[in-house]
Structures are given as structure tokens and as C-alpha cells.
Motif scaffolding. Structure first.
Motif, mmCIF file in Angstrom:
data_model
loop_
_atom_site.group_PDB
_atom_site.id
_atom_site.type_symbol
_atom_site.label_atom_id
_atom_site.label_comp_id
_atom_site.label_asym_id
_atom_site.label_seq_id
_atom_site.Cartn_x
_atom_site.Cartn_y
_atom_site.Cartn_z
ATOM 1 N N VAL A 30 0.842 -1.213 0.000
ATOM 2 C CA VAL A 30 0.000 0.000 0.000
ATOM 3 C C VAL A 30 0.866 1.248 0.000
ATOM 4 O O VAL A 30 0.608 2.207 -0.751
ATOM 5 C CB VAL A 30 -0.945 -0.006 1.224
ATOM 6 N N LEU A 31 1.924 1.251 0.818
ATOM 7 C CA LEU A 31 2.832 2.399 0.883
ATOM 8 C C LEU A 31 3.505 2.642 -0.465
ATOM 9 O O LEU A 31 3.552 3.786 -0.945
ATOM 10 C CB LEU A 31 3.882 2.160 1.970
ATOM 11 N N PHE A 32 4.011 1.579 -1.081
ATOM 12 C CA PHE A 32 4.651 1.709 -2.393
ATOM 13 C C PHE A 32 3.650 2.202 -3.435
ATOM 14 O O PHE A 32 3.999 3.008 -4.310
ATOM 15 C CB PHE A 32 5.229 0.353 -2.827
ATOM 16 N N SER A 33 2.404 1.721 -3.362
ATOM 17 C CA SER A 33 1.376 2.122 -4.327
ATOM 18 C C SER A 33 1.063 3.610 -4.215
ATOM 19 O O SER A 33 0.967 4.325 -5.221
ATOM 20 C CB SER A 33 0.096 1.304 -4.122
ATOM 21 N N VAL A 34 0.893 4.084 -2.985
ATOM 22 C CA VAL A 34 0.593 5.505 -2.765
ATOM 23 C C VAL A 34 1.753 6.375 -3.235
ATOM 24 O O VAL A 34 1.556 7.384 -3.932
ATOM 25 C CB VAL A 34 0.290 5.764 -1.268
ATOM 26 N N MET A 35 2.981 5.972 -2.886
ATOM 27 C CA MET A 35 4.151 6.749 -3.287
ATOM 28 C C MET A 35 4.324 6.737 -4.800
ATOM 29 O O MET A 35 4.716 7.741 -5.398
ATOM 30 C CB MET A 35 5.403 6.206 -2.590
ATOM 31 N N TYR A 36 4.022 5.615 -5.432
ATOM 32 C CA TYR A 36 4.124 5.525 -6.895
ATOM 33 C C TYR A 36 3.130 6.459 -7.572
ATOM 34 O O TYR A 36 3.480 7.186 -8.514
ATOM 35 C CB TYR A 36 3.892 4.084 -7.335
ATOM 36 N N MET A 37 1.881 6.453 -7.092
ATOM 37 C CA MET A 37 0.861 7.327 -7.679
ATOM 38 C C MET A 37 1.207 8.806 -7.482
ATOM 39 O O MET A 37 1.019 9.618 -8.384
ATOM 40 C CB MET A 37 -0.518 7.004 -7.091
ATOM 41 N N LEU A 38 1.726 9.135 -6.302
ATOM 42 C CA LEU A 38 2.135 10.521 -6.045
ATOM 43 C C LEU A 38 3.324 10.915 -6.927
ATOM 44 O O LEU A 38 3.416 12.062 -7.380
ATOM 45 C CB LEU A 38 2.492 10.694 -4.567
ATOM 46 N N THR A 247 19.568 19.967 -3.108
ATOM 47 C CA THR A 247 18.905 18.986 -2.245
ATOM 48 C C THR A 247 18.733 17.654 -2.968
ATOM 49 O O THR A 247 19.035 16.582 -2.425
ATOM 50 C CB THR A 247 17.530 19.510 -1.791
ATOM 51 N N ALA A 248 18.237 17.712 -4.217
ATOM 52 C CA ALA A 248 18.033 16.499 -5.006
ATOM 53 C C ALA A 248 19.354 15.787 -5.273
ATOM 54 O O ALA A 248 19.438 14.556 -5.207
ATOM 55 C CB ALA A 248 17.347 16.850 -6.331
ATOM 56 N N VAL A 249 20.388 16.559 -5.563
ATOM 57 C CA VAL A 249 21.711 15.995 -5.840
ATOM 58 C C VAL A 249 22.261 15.264 -4.618
ATOM 59 O O VAL A 249 22.811 14.162 -4.720
ATOM 60 C CB VAL A 249 22.686 17.117 -6.271
ATOM 61 N N THR A 250 22.112 15.853 -3.448
ATOM 62 C CA THR A 250 22.632 15.254 -2.218
ATOM 63 C C THR A 250 21.980 13.901 -1.938
ATOM 64 O O THR A 250 22.670 12.916 -1.619
ATOM 65 C CB THR A 250 22.400 16.197 -1.018
ATOM 66 N N ILE A 251 20.652 13.837 -2.072
ATOM 67 C CA ILE A 251 19.926 12.582 -1.828
ATOM 68 C C ILE A 251 20.341 11.521 -2.840
ATOM 69 O O ILE A 251 20.631 10.372 -2.491
ATOM 70 C CB ILE A 251 18.406 12.816 -1.891
ATOM 71 N N TRP A 252 20.388 11.914 -4.116
ATOM 72 C CA TRP A 252 20.661 10.949 -5.180
ATOM 73 C C TRP A 252 22.084 10.397 -5.112
ATOM 74 O O TRP A 252 22.293 9.188 -5.074
ATOM 75 C CB TRP A 252 20.411 11.598 -6.540
ATOM 76 N N TYR A 253 23.070 11.294 -5.074
ATOM 77 C CA TYR A 253 24.456 10.835 -5.090
ATOM 78 C C TYR A 253 24.833 10.102 -3.794
ATOM 79 O O TYR A 253 25.666 9.188 -3.826
ATOM 80 C CB TYR A 253 25.413 12.006 -5.328
ATOM 81 N N GLY A 254 24.231 10.496 -2.693
ATOM 82 C CA GLY A 254 24.500 9.780 -1.447
ATOM 83 C C GLY A 254 24.077 8.329 -1.539
ATOM 84 O O GLY A 254 24.799 7.422 -1.098
ATOM 85 N N SER A 255 22.906 8.085 -2.154
ATOM 86 C CA SER A 255 22.381 6.717 -2.267
ATOM 87 C C SER A 255 23.178 5.870 -3.254
ATOM 88 O O SER A 255 23.602 4.758 -2.946
ATOM 89 C CB SER A 255 20.910 6.757 -2.697
ATOM 90 N N ILE A 256 23.412 6.406 -4.463
ATOM 91 C CA ILE A 256 24.040 5.576 -5.492
ATOM 92 C C ILE A 256 25.527 5.363 -5.239
ATOM 93 O O ILE A 256 26.084 4.355 -5.680
ATOM 94 C CB ILE A 256 23.817 6.154 -6.905
ATOM 95 N N THR A 257 26.172 6.299 -4.534
ATOM 96 C CA THR A 257 27.592 6.094 -4.214
ATOM 97 C C THR A 257 27.757 4.893 -3.294
ATOM 98 O O THR A 257 28.658 4.064 -3.471
ATOM 99 C CB THR A 257 28.189 7.355 -3.558
ATOM 100 N N VAL A 277 15.464 1.382 -1.996
ATOM 101 C CA VAL A 277 14.153 1.991 -1.775
ATOM 102 C C VAL A 277 14.247 3.501 -1.990
ATOM 103 O O VAL A 277 13.338 4.126 -2.557
ATOM 104 C CB VAL A 277 13.625 1.677 -0.357
ATOM 105 N N PHE A 278 15.364 4.102 -1.559
ATOM 106 C CA PHE A 278 15.543 5.539 -1.738
ATOM 107 C C PHE A 278 15.679 5.902 -3.212
ATOM 108 O O PHE A 278 15.102 6.893 -3.669
ATOM 109 C CB PHE A 278 16.774 6.023 -0.962
ATOM 110 N N THR A 279 16.459 5.116 -3.972
ATOM 111 C CA THR A 279 16.694 5.467 -5.378
ATOM 112 C C THR A 279 15.485 5.196 -6.260
ATOM 113 O O THR A 279 15.234 5.944 -7.206
ATOM 114 C CB THR A 279 17.910 4.699 -5.934
#
Length: 309
Positions: A30-38, A247-257, A277-279
Motif C-alpha cells: 500500500v505504501l509503495f502504491s501511494v508513493m508511486y501514484m504521487l 537537495t536532489a543531488v545530495t539525496i541521489w548521489y548519497g544513495s548511489i555512491t 528503496v531511496f533510489t
């Protein structure tokens, strides 16, 4: 039948997802579904807003449209299947389906790295060279940079894809993940994975580190220029134009690194699953809200659009 034929006869895999009680898996679905639709709603709204308002027909929002379009397909490549896995209705995936999901997942992730670097370069030109910005970042150059981001992202993984497709599987077929991840494939393979691990590491260095370096250098000059501005109002306006992207760069590069810039893929698959889950879910959801809620022009346009309905 030879041992090689036995190894390559694996035609499907079982995605484990998040093991636990039925109620836990339903809650996650349910959580994934709501986040996907948003995520879909938010990114489609950004694209529609930009193309329907002439004041947003500038390079910064042109690149933002590409990022939103990318996020829609990036999350679509993973989340619907993950929901089926958690519900127990679609846990199996064919060898070809798994390979395709892995290819598009990695290709679009690489493309996002290059797009974020291009967006940082655009902000560098806008803030550090404002008088020459219109000539340095005209419509032709912006289109070429966007196209180059997509091409480089997909070409980088096209080099890796043939190596991945040659992996052989002769043991368990259970993937400890909710998507087909390269680390999970390497963990299941019964052949020598050192060549593909080395290739994946080199490509990660090229894609992640190089694009991140471009972004960091751009922001070094941006921050240096902003701090030298005599007007506090000018500094505030300049910071507001790049804070959302930062902000977007920090979240993205932190996760994929954490996920990909490492010499060996043989580490905690449960840890990789959590970071993924973050990416795949959180970042595509956050991007439109980060850009909209931290941008005065976008908020005003959204208010007028919804106010006129």
C-alpha cells in the motif's frame, strides 16, 4: 546435456521482496502504491506546468522536464513489479524480463547522474556568467546537452549489458530483492564474476564520480560567486534558484555512491535492498515536491492553475 547447458537453462527467477508477515507485506504494498501514484502525479504536473506556462520555457525548466520524464519511467521500471512481489501475485520473472529490467534500471539511473550534472552546469552559467548566459545556454545547446545525457546514460550500460547477459546460473534462483539488481545476479551466478565486477566498478567510477565531480565543481564556483555578491537580496535569490537542485543531488548521489561505487558487489544484499528503496521510490517522489515547494515561481503558477479550476 553438458554442464554449460545446465548452467544456462535457468529461465526464471523468484524475487524475494521483503520477507515478513502478510500484514507487513500488505502495508508495504500500500505504501509503495501511494508513493508511486504521487510520483507519477507530481512529475506529470511538473511537465504539464512547464509546457503550459511560457515563463518556464527556459533551460532550467527544460532540464527539469527531462528529469521528471526520466523519474516517471525510472520508478515505473521497478515499483509496479515490486508491488506484485509484495502481494505475492507476481514473484517470478523471466531471465529476459530480469535482464531488461536491470538494463533500464541502470541506464536511467546513469542518465539521471548526467542530467543532474548538466543542471548544475546550467546553474553555474546562470549565476557566474549572467551576461553571457543566453548565448552560452541557447536552445540548441540545451537540446544537445539533454540528448547527450540520455545517450551517455544508455551507452554506458550497453557496455555492461553483454557481460551481464553471459552470466550462468546453476543453483538457487531466488533473488533477495524486490527488483533485478546487479549485486543479486552476481551473488547467484556460478561462473567467475570478477570481470563483470571490475567492469561495473569502472563504469560506476566514470558515471557517478565524473558526473558528481562536475556537479561539485559547478557548485564550488556558484557558492564562491554568491558569497561575493554585495546585495543580501541578490544572494538570497541566487541561493533559492539552486537550493532545490542541491537537495536532489545530495539525496541521489548519497544513495548511489553507497550502492555502486565499490570494488566488489559481494556485500550485504539486505543493506542494498534498503538503499534501493531511496533510489527507486523516495527520490522520484521527492524531486517534483522539492523543486515545486522550494521555488516561488512554480508555487505561484501551481496556485493559479489549481485556483482557476
Amino acid at each position: 546435456m553438458t554442464s554449460t547447458e545446465n548452467q544456462t537453462s535457468r529461465q526464471e527467477f523468484i524475487l524475494l521482496g521483503f520477507p515478513g508477515t502478510w500484514h507487513l507485506r500488505i502495508s508495504l504494498a500500500v505504501l509503495f502504491s501511494v508513493m508511486y501514484m504521487l510520483t507519477i502525479l507530481g512529475n506529470v504536473s511538473i511537465i504539464t506546468l512547464v509546457w503550459s506556462h511560457p515563463q518556464f520555457h527556459v533551460p532550467m525548466y527544460f532540464f527539469l522536464c527531462h528529469l521528471s520524464f526520466l523519474e516517471i519511467w525510472f520508478t515505473t521500471a521497478c515499483v509496479p513489479k515490486a508491488i506484485g512481489v509484495m502481494l505475492g501475485t507476481s514473484q517470478t520473472i523471466s531471465f529476459t524480463g530480469c535482464l531488461l529490467q536491470l538494463f533500464f534500471f541502470l541506464s536511467m539511473g546513469s542518465t539521471e547522474c548526467f542530467l543532474l550534472a548538466v543542471m548544475a552546469y546550467d546553474r553555474y552559467l546562470a549565476i557566474c556568467h549572467p551576461l553571457r548566459y543566453s548565448s552560452l545556454m541557447n536552445s540548441t545547446i540545451t537540446a544537445r546537452l539533454a540528448l547527450a545525457s540520455w545517450l551517455c546514460g544508455f551507452l554506458a550500460i550497453s557496455v555492461l549489458a553483454p557481460l551481464i547477459s553471459r552470466l550462468s546460473f546453476c543453483g538457487p534462483n531466488i533473488i533477495n530483492h524486490f527488483v533485478c539488481d546487479i549485486d543479486s545476479w552476481i551473488a547467484l551466478s556460478c561462473t567467475d564474476t570478477r570481470p563483470i565486477e571490475l567492469a561495473a566498478f569502472i563504469i560506476s567510477i566514470i558515471v557517478v564520480v565524473v558526473s558528481c565531480a562536475i556537479t561539485l565543481v559547478s557548485y564550488f564556483y556558484i557558492i564562491s560567486t554568491i558569497l561575493r555578491m554585495p546585495s543580501s537580496q541578490g544572494r538570497q535569490k541566487a541561493f533559492s534558484t539552486c537550493s532545490a537542485h542541491l537537495t536532489a543531488v545530495t539525496i541521489w548521489y548519497g544513495s548511489i555512491t553507497v550502492l555502486y561505487v565499490k570494488p566488489s558487489a559481494q556485500n550485504s544484499l539486505d543493506f542494498n535492498k534498503t538503499i534501493n528503496v531511496f533510489t527507486t521510490v523516495v527520490t522520484p517522489l521527492l524531486n517534483p515536491f522539492v523543486y515545486a515547494l522550494r521555488n516561488k515561481e512554480v508555487k505561484e503558477a501551481l496556485g493559479k492553475s489549481f485556483g482557476g479550476m
